[in-house]
Structures are given as C-alpha cells and as structure tokens.
Write a protein that holds these residues in place. Structure first.
Motif, PDB file in Angstrom:
ATOM      1  N   ARG B 139      75.721  33.065  26.671  1.00 29.62           N
ATOM      2  CA  ARG B 139      77.134  33.145  27.058  1.00 29.62           C
ATOM      3  C   ARG B 139      77.610  34.578  27.042  1.00 29.62           C
ATOM      4  NH1 ARG B 139      78.749  28.858  22.742  1.00 29.62           N
ATOM      5  NH2 ARG B 139      77.690  27.059  23.620  1.00 29.62           N
ATOM      6  N   LYS B 140      77.246  35.281  25.962  1.00 32.85           N
ATOM      7  CA  LYS B 140      77.691  36.674  25.855  1.00 32.85           C
ATOM      8  C   LYS B 140      77.120  37.488  27.017  1.00 32.85           C
ATOM      9  CE  LYS B 140      78.374  40.503  22.845  1.00 32.85           C
ATOM     10  NZ  LYS B 140      78.444  41.075  21.513  1.00 32.85           N
ATOM     11  N   GLU B 141      75.851  37.235  27.301  1.00 37.16           N
ATOM     12  CA  GLU B 141      75.196  37.919  28.409  1.00 37.16           C
ATOM     13  C   GLU B 141      75.964  37.693  29.714  1.00 37.16           C
ATOM     14  OE1 GLU B 141      72.702  40.517  29.648  1.00 37.16           O
ATOM     15  OE2 GLU B 141      72.715  39.785  27.568  1.00 37.16           O
ATOM     16  N   LYS B 142      76.290  36.422  29.922  1.00 39.64           N
ATOM     17  CA  LYS B 142      76.997  36.035  31.153  1.00 39.64           C
ATOM     18  C   LYS B 142      78.361  36.727  31.231  1.00 39.64           C
ATOM     19  CE  LYS B 142      78.405  33.148  34.483  1.00 39.64           C
ATOM     20  NZ  LYS B 142      78.013  32.224  35.476  1.00 39.64           N
ATOM     21  N   VAL B 143      79.083  36.731  30.102  1.00 33.98           N
ATOM     22  CA  VAL B 143      80.410  37.337  30.095  1.00 33.98           C
ATOM     23  C   VAL B 143      80.313  38.835  30.363  1.00 33.98           C
ATOM     24  CG1 VAL B 143      82.419  37.860  28.669  1.00 33.98           C
ATOM     25  CG2 VAL B 143      81.414  35.592  28.596  1.00 33.98           C
ATOM     26  N   LEU B 144      79.327  39.482  29.730  1.00 34.65           N
ATOM     27  CA  LEU B 144      79.182  40.923  29.931  1.00 34.65           C
ATOM     28  C   LEU B 144      78.881  41.248  31.397  1.00 34.65           C
ATOM     29  CD1 LEU B 144      77.261  42.014  26.706  1.00 34.65           C
ATOM     30  CD2 LEU B 144      79.639  42.463  27.298  1.00 34.65           C
ATOM     31  N   LEU B 146      79.673  39.453  33.908  1.00 34.13           N
ATOM     32  CA  LEU B 146      80.875  39.151  34.680  1.00 34.13           C
ATOM     33  C   LEU B 146      81.907  40.275  34.546  1.00 34.13           C
ATOM     34  CD1 LEU B 146      81.613  36.866  36.488  1.00 34.13           C
ATOM     35  CD2 LEU B 146      82.641  35.685  34.554  1.00 34.13           C
ATOM     36  N   PHE B 147      82.022  40.808  33.337  1.00 31.86           N
ATOM     37  CA  PHE B 147      82.932  41.940  33.120  1.00 31.86           C
ATOM     38  C   PHE B 147      82.558  43.096  34.035  1.00 31.86           C
ATOM     39  CE2 PHE B 147      84.936  41.383  28.639  1.00 31.86           C
ATOM     40  CZ  PHE B 147      85.551  40.240  29.098  1.00 31.86           C
ATOM     41  N   GLU B 148      81.252  43.294  34.194  1.00 35.71           N
ATOM     42  CA  GLU B 148      80.835  44.376  35.077  1.00 35.71           C
ATOM     43  C   GLU B 148      81.206  44.069  36.519  1.00 35.71           C
ATOM     44  OE1 GLU B 148      76.754  45.547  34.046  1.00 35.71           O
ATOM     45  OE2 GLU B 148      77.711  46.247  32.186  1.00 35.71           O
ATOM     46  N   LYS B 149      81.046  42.813  36.881  1.00 35.10           N
ATOM     47  CA  LYS B 149      81.363  42.410  38.248  1.00 35.10           C
ATOM     48  C   LYS B 149      82.850  42.605  38.556  1.00 35.10           C
ATOM     49  CE  LYS B 149      79.002  38.997  40.199  1.00 35.10           C
ATOM     50  NZ  LYS B 149      78.566  37.593  40.237  1.00 35.10           N
ATOM     51  N   VAL B 150      83.712  42.297  37.582  1.00 37.86           N
ATOM     52  CA  VAL B 150      85.145  42.454  37.836  1.00 37.86           C
ATOM     53  C   VAL B 150      85.635  43.846  37.441  1.00 37.86           C
ATOM     54  CG1 VAL B 150      85.615  39.993  37.568  1.00 37.86           C
ATOM     55  CG2 VAL B 150      85.897  41.518  35.609  1.00 37.86           C
ATOM     56  N   ASN B 151      84.662  44.724  37.177  1.00 36.18           N
ATOM     57  CA  ASN B 151      84.980  46.123  36.937  1.00 36.18           C
ATOM     58  C   ASN B 151      85.757  46.363  35.636  1.00 36.18           C
ATOM     59  OD1 ASN B 151      84.597  48.719  37.670  1.00 36.18           O
ATOM     60  ND2 ASN B 151      86.343  48.827  39.083  1.00 36.18           N
ATOM     61  N   LEU B 152      85.375  45.640  34.591  1.00 36.00           N
ATOM     62  CA  LEU B 152      85.887  45.965  33.259  1.00 36.00           C
ATOM     63  C   LEU B 152      84.752  46.703  32.554  1.00 36.00           C
ATOM     64  CD1 LEU B 152      87.636  42.607  32.332  1.00 36.00           C
ATOM     65  CD2 LEU B 152      88.767  44.794  32.678  1.00 36.00           C
ATOM     66  N   PRO B 154      83.363  50.159  30.253  1.00 39.17           N
ATOM     67  CA  PRO B 154      82.135  49.514  29.773  1.00 39.17           C
ATOM     68  C   PRO B 154      82.394  48.110  29.220  1.00 39.17           C
ATOM     69  CG  PRO B 154      82.850  51.211  28.223  1.00 39.17           C
ATOM     70  CD  PRO B 154      83.796  51.258  29.374  1.00 39.17           C
ATOM     71  N   ALA B 155      81.605  47.184  29.716  1.00 40.09           N
ATOM     72  CA  ALA B 155      81.811  45.772  29.386  1.00 40.09           C
ATOM     73  C   ALA B 155      81.769  45.519  27.879  1.00 40.09           C
ATOM     74  CB  ALA B 155      80.759  44.923  30.090  1.00 40.09           C
ATOM     75  N   LYS B 156      80.811  46.174  27.204  1.00 43.86           N
ATOM     76  CA  LYS B 156      80.658  45.946  25.752  1.00 43.86           C
ATOM     77  C   LYS B 156      81.919  46.323  25.001  1.00 43.86           C
ATOM     78  CE  LYS B 156      75.948  45.481  24.488  1.00 43.86           C
ATOM     79  NZ  LYS B 156      75.017  45.974  25.540  1.00 43.86           N
ATOM     80  N   GLU B 157      82.563  47.388  25.482  1.00 45.27           N
ATOM     81  CA  GLU B 157      83.766  47.841  24.791  1.00 45.27           C
ATOM     82  C   GLU B 157      84.927  46.893  25.052  1.00 45.27           C
ATOM     83  OE1 GLU B 157      86.512  51.541  25.262  1.00 45.27           O
ATOM     84  OE2 GLU B 157      84.430  52.180  24.935  1.00 45.27           O
ATOM     85  N   PHE B 158      85.052  46.429  26.294  1.00 46.63           N
ATOM     86  CA  PHE B 158      86.142  45.508  26.625  1.00 46.63           C
ATOM     87  C   PHE B 158      85.992  44.181  25.902  1.00 46.63           C
ATOM     88  CE2 PHE B 158      87.135  48.346  30.148  1.00 46.63           C
ATOM     89  CZ  PHE B 158      88.512  48.245  30.157  1.00 46.63           C
ATOM     90  N   VAL B 174      90.522  39.990  33.796  1.00 45.88           N
ATOM     91  CA  VAL B 174      90.050  39.065  32.757  1.00 45.88           C
ATOM     92  C   VAL B 174      90.319  37.620  33.184  1.00 45.88           C
ATOM     93  CG1 VAL B 174      90.338  38.299  30.375  1.00 45.88           C
ATOM     94  CG2 VAL B 174      90.422  40.738  30.914  1.00 45.88           C
ATOM     95  N   VAL B 175      91.529  37.389  33.700  1.00 46.40           N
ATOM     96  CA  VAL B 175      91.899  36.036  34.114  1.00 46.40           C
ATOM     97  C   VAL B 175      90.961  35.558  35.224  1.00 46.40           C
ATOM     98  CG1 VAL B 175      93.701  34.624  35.164  1.00 46.40           C
ATOM     99  CG2 VAL B 175      94.300  36.302  33.428  1.00 46.40           C
ATOM    100  N   ILE B 176      90.647  36.444  36.147  1.00 43.86           N
ATOM    101  CA  ILE B 176      89.727  36.082  37.229  1.00 43.86           C
ATOM    102  C   ILE B 176      88.344  35.774  36.660  1.00 43.86           C
ATOM    103  CG2 ILE B 176      88.521  36.966  39.268  1.00 43.86           C
ATOM    104  CD1 ILE B 176      91.129  38.515  39.916  1.00 43.86           C
ATOM    105  N   ALA B 177      87.893  36.625  35.727  1.00 43.75           N
ATOM    106  CA  ALA B 177      86.581  36.390  35.113  1.00 43.75           C
ATOM    107  C   ALA B 177      86.557  35.032  34.414  1.00 43.75           C
ATOM    108  CB  ALA B 177      86.254  37.502  34.118  1.00 43.75           C
TER     109      ALA B 177
END
Ligand SMILES: Nc1ncnc2c1ncn2[C@@H]1O[C@H](COP(=O)(O)OP(=O)(O)OP(=O)(O)O)[C@@H](O)[C@H]1O
Ligand SMILES: [Mg+2]
Lengths: 298, 333
Positions: B139-144, B146-152, B154-158, B174-177
C-alpha cells in the motif's frame, strides 16, 4: 431545549467561570496563566505522590497536644485531636486528586462514547438521549451528587461515581454538539465515499477532531470534581474519618472557628482553592491554545 | 438514446431527489404533504466508458446533488442508477460499501475534504486498507508512486505531512490521488478546480486528463465554469432547476447552443480578448426556488422567447438534429 451548537463548556462548570475571569484579567498573557496553573498542578501532584516522604507526621495519629496554633514543629498547628494540620494538608491532596481523577475518568468514559455515537446517529435517539442528559445537566450539581452519595453510602468508588454522574452530561453535550457539526463536514462524506464503516468514521475521522476540546473539558472537570468532593465530605457524605480529606477537615474546623482556632479551617480551604485554581487556569489556557478562535465567539 | 448500451458505463433513469423541508413538528402534524426541495426532478442520461460528461448550470440547479446521488452518498427519492449494468440504487448497505472502490468523488473544496488530523499518506492509503487491498508495504509503495504521478514530490516527504501543511492545489492533488488509489472506473468531479487559483486550475485540469488516460477513467465533470468544461468534456449536459435541458457534444454545444438557457449561459462565459466581448445576455431575475417550481417549462419565467405554451406544458427532452433538448421551440410539430 437548550441550544448546544456553540462550544461553550457550560456555565454549570464553576471552574470555567473562574478560568474565564482570569483570562480577562490577564489579557494577552494567557500563556502566563497556563504556566501558573501548570505549576500549581505539578506542586499538588508531587505532594500527593511523595506524601509519605514529605509529611512530618502521620496524618491519622495524634502528634502533639490538641489545638496547637501554628508554631515551630507544627507549622499549620494541630487539630482538636492533636493531628498535625500540615500533614493532613499534604495527605489530603491524595484523596482530592484520587477521587477527582476517578470521577472524571468515569464521566469521560461514559459521556464521550455516548456523545460520539448519539451525535453521529442523530434522529430520534439523539432527541431522547439529549433530553435525558439535559435534564441531568440542569439539575444543580452538588444536590444531585449529595442525593446519589447518600444513596450509595461512603467509599472512594461510590463518591467518585456520584460525582461522575453530575459530569457525564457535560462531556455528552460538548462532544455531541461538535459531532453533529463535524459529521456533515466534507471529509466525513469523503470517508463514506471511500467505503469506510461507521465505526471507522467515528474513530478515525470524528474522534480526533473533537479530542482537543475534550482535553479542555477534562481539566475543567477535574477542578469541579475537586470542589464537589470537598462539598460532599464537608457534609459528611465523603470518606469516613480519620482518612485525611480537606472537605472533612474544613467541616470539623468550622466547629472551632468560634473559639478563634482559625488554622483548622484556613489551611484546608487554601488547599482546595489553590488546586481548583490550578486546574481552571490550566484548562482555560489550554482552551485558548487549542481553539484560538473560540474566544471571540463568546 | 444514441449510444449503444454496450459501451455505456453509467446510465441514470428517471432519477429524482426531493429533500423534505425542515418544519416544526407541530406543523408537520397538521400538514398531510411535507413541502420538499426538488433538487433533482426526473433526469435521465448516460455516460460511455472513457467519456467525460460535463454537467453545467447555475448555482442551485442540482449539480452537486446529482453527483452525490449517482454514487449513492445520498439516497435517491426514485429512479434507477445502472453502473456497469448493475442497479446500484438497490444495493444493500454492505454491498454498496464494497462496491465503492469502483466509483469515487472529488469534492469542490480541497480544504474541507481532507481530515485535518490524518497524515496525507494515511489518507490516501486508507481506501486500500478499507477494501483490504495489498499488504501494508504494498500500500505504501502504491501511495508513494501515486504521489509521484500527481506531482507531490518528494513523495516520501509528503507522505507524513498534514493537510494544513499543503497549499490548495497540493491538497486537490491529494484528493485526486485518494480518489484513484483503488483503480476505480468512474469519478464524479464536483467543481474540482473552482476553489483554486487560476494559475493552479489549469495544472489540476491537465492532471485530471493525464490520470484519466493512464487509468482509463470515466468522468462526470461538474462545473459552472464553461471554459474548463469546454477544455475537458466530450459531451455536456446543461442543468436548470433540477432538470436537464440540453445534452450535446461539446463542440456542437459551443458552436450552436439550442436551449435558450444554454445560449444565455454561453453569453456569460468570460472571453479573454476584450475586443471580442460578446454582448452578455443575463437571464432576467433570480433562479426560482426549487420548492415552488414554475409550471410548464421551468425556465419560462426568465426565458426571452417564452410563449403561452411554455407556462402550461413541460417540454420533454427530445432529439433534435442528433442532439437532445427540452424546449418547445424545438418541438416536432
Ligand atoms: N441536504 C440538503 N437538504 C435540503 N436541501 C438541499 C440539500 N442539499 C442541497 N439542497 C438543495 O438542493 C438544491 C440543489 O443544490 P445543489 O447543491 O445540488 O446545487 P449545485 O448545482 O451543486 O449548486 P452550486 O453550484 O452552488 O454548488 C438547492 O436548492 C439546495 O438548497
Ligand atoms: Mg455544487
């Protein structure tokens, strides 16, 4: 029915009025107020914890002649039975804090979940439970506690229970009114849209958002519980003697006030006042810190 | 309708949503019929797989309510909602809860649609947790990713930030992600860009288009901003006071709006070049109350072309030159 939409912790809470008064007195320096409150609290908590080490005598055995006025060796004098008032002052903090904390925990343990569930459910349940809670709430607190204490009889748990009943509605009202606004927030709808179960929504999306005000109610509540406990034992409904208890000592001392033996009344009185002040100032300071915009609404 | 049912993802039939008005119970006892707000009053439309259908209209026309009802965040008063050929208006609570991973909603206000006390990493992974998808690490992998995809980035920091530490645009990302993390088929985007700065708006629109193409999504795009509707939508449905008055391909609609209401809306679109500014036709008066809907065509009170029949007979949504419009001007005689 009472209007419960604003975050008013209820005027029934004496401590909230005390704290608010101080806040007006202090103006912008509410940080100072919180700090003073915290120091007072820490002093009493330390006193309660280390009572066996710091009290000069046993609080339940005579340690000198009866009715000695404050002097070297008995800095707060002795009682009519020759107990050291200072030792009872110190040990009394244990009983005061113990009962206040137990009573508050019981009240919180019942009031918070009820407020959460009923506020979330809404509808008829909400109306019925709120009506019951409101009727308890509008009943004078001390009188209710007296009635229940008289029914249950003495004992730490019974006293705590009778005090708790008085404060359950306070938690309920604060939590319920917040939940009924928070549940229509977009992020709660968002939680439903991702398929969260009701319990998940309450636990993870609503509870964290009401917790800050709970902390404020909690510390105001302890202050009030201290006063109510003192009131009960003043009336002889508290912990049976000779267990050190400020309220009982106050009642006993009152009998000797006419013969100018003031120390039996003054010192337990000061103890109660300082502890209550400590909690009230702390609570009000926290309130301002946690809900910075509430001050203007009042 | 004109599309073959094979490609249809969502089909809404005769949907109604009436909100009962809050009145004192003493009055409620006396009245037999409770007054209602007719937020949606019998609408039908469908959305094809991969399509973006726009839903436009004035404030109070029932757009948000439509979005909420078709994914059953609120219960319809009547009507059918066929999602992937299943009638979701009949699903039981538990089945509906499970089905939710297939359709999501993006809300208008990114400030209000995130739990202030939940870290955004958790916010976005929560739908996966709820639907028991993957292990915590996955899950964490997927979220990270996705964060990159929506341009958040560095993902790890967000991942460990709270909503208050983000800007409006970042929150909407975030809402879109969160909306797409369960790989849904369908998304209702309710004024997803309305509350954002103009500069951020087009970035978010682009992001929504990219994500849609990546994941093969279908959108219902609710907006009152015709410029963004024109930019993103394949077809547009125009809504007025709980009714759909016109549905057409975006290009057709902008080339030649048929319904008088649509024409007036078009006139109200801001045109960037001041020299080209069209004369604005603003509808006369206020939008009528959805409690007492005007008789006949509900637009007749404000319509510049209104005739006698308009106040008497409600026009049906009928085909006209391959498009759908509900107006007596286009009645087949
Ligand atoms: N929960 C509700 N209870 C009662 N009436 C409601 C409720 N939700 C919406 N309405 C009413 O339904 C009508 C349509 O509202 P809706 O929010 O769907 O409009 P909208 O087209 O999304 O408007 P906007 O552009 O302002 O968002 C309005 O008159 C509104 O007051
Ligand atoms: Mg809306």
């Amino acid at each position: 029915m009472a209007n419960t939409t604003n975050t008013n912790y209820g005027n029934q809470m004496l401590s909230s009025r005390i704290g608010r008064g101080f806040r007006q007195l202090m103006g912008d320096s509410s940080g100072v107020m919180t700090f003073i409150g915290l120091i007072l609290l820490s002093l009493f908590v330390l006193m309660a914890i280390f009572a066996p080490y710091i009290s000069p005598y046993s609080p339940v055995e005579p340690s000198g002649a009866p009715l000695l006025s404050p002097q070297w060796g008995h800095i707060m004098g002795t009682t009519n039975l020759g107990y050291d008032v200072f030792s009872r002052f110190i040990w009394g903090s244990r009983m005061a804090l113990l009962i206040a904390v137990i009573a508050t925990s019981i009240a919180a343990f019942i009031g918070i979940p009820t407020g959460l569930l009923v506020g979330y459910a809404g509808g008829v349940t909400d109306r019925i439970v709120t009506m019951i809670m409101d009727s308890v709430y509008t009943f004078p607190g001390l009188i209710l506690a007296i009635a229940i204490a008289a029914m249950l009889g003495p004992g730490v748990l019974n006293i705590s229970l009778s005090i708790a009943v008085v404060y359950i509605p306070t938690y309920y009202r604060v939590i319920r009114s917040q939940v009924s606004t928070i549940k229509s927030e977009l992020y709660v709808e968002g939680a439903r849209s991702i398929g969260a179960k009701n319990m998940t929504i309450i636990g993870k999306y609503i509870l964290p958002n009401v917790l800050p005000s709970t902390i404020v109610v909690l510390s105001m509540n302890i202050a009030d519980a201290v006063m109510t406990e003192a009131g009960l034992s003043f009336l002889g409904l508290g912990i049976p003697p000779p267990v050190p208890d400020w309220g009982y000592d106050l009642a006993k001392g009152q009998q000797f006030l006419l013969q100018n033996d003031w120390w039996m009344v003054v010192f337990p009185g000061i103890a109660i006042i300082l502890l209550v002040l400590g909690f009230s100032m702390f609570a009000e300071g926290m309130d301002e810190y946690l809900n910075p915009n509430i001050g203007e609404k009042r | 309708m004109q599309v073959s049912t094979k490609q249809v993802l969502l089909s809404v039939e005769n949907l109604k949503k009436y909100f009962p008005l809050k009145i004192p119970w003493t009055q409620a006892l006396l009245k037999r019929e409770r007054p209602t707000v007719k937020a949606i009053d019998d609408i039908s439309f469908n959305i094809k797989k991969g399509e973006t259908l726009g839903l436009v209209g004035e404030s109070g026309s029932g757009k948000t309510t439509t979005g909420r009802v078709i994914i059953r965040l609120i219960e319809p008063t009547s009507g059918r909602i066929l999602f992937d050929k299943k009638d979701i208006s009949k699903l039981s609570k538990e089945n509906l809860r499970r089905a939710r991973k297939d359709f999501q909603m993006i809300f208008q206000d990114p400030m209000a649609s995130l739990n202030p006390y939940m870290r955004i990493g958790k916010t976005v992974s929560h739908p996966l947790e709820i639907h028991k998808i993957g292990t915590p690490a996955e899950r964490k992998e997927k979220v990270l990713s996705l964060f990159e995809k929506v341009n958040l980035i560095p993902a790890k920091e967000f991942f460990n930030r709270f909503p208050r530490q983000l800007s409006g645009g970042q929150r909407q990302r975030v809402v879109i992600a969160r909306a797409v993390v369960t790989n849904p088929k369908f998304i209702v985007a309710d004024e997803a860009t309305a509350m954002l700065d103009v500069s951020v708006r087009s970035q978010i629109l682009k992001l929504m288009i990219d994500i849609k193409e990546d994941l093969g999504l279908t959108y219902l795009f609710i907006t009152h901003d015709l410029a963004s509707a024109k930019y993103i939508c394949d077809r547009i449905a125009v809504m007025y006071l709980g009714k759909i008055v016109e549905i057409a391909k975006t290009s057709d609609l902008f080339k030649e709006p048929l319904h008088p209401y649509t024409r007036i809306l078009m006139g109200a679109v801001p045109i960037p070049d001041p020299k080209l500014k069209r004369s604005k036709i603003i509808p006369k008066g206020e939008i009528p109350s959805p409690i007492n809907v005007p008789s006949g065509c509900r637009f007749h009170t404000r319509c510049p072309y209104a005739t006698k029949i308009c106040s008497e007979e409600e026009p049906e949504l009928v085909e006209h030159q391959g498009r759908l419009v509900a107006c007596h001007l286009f009645d087949k005689k």
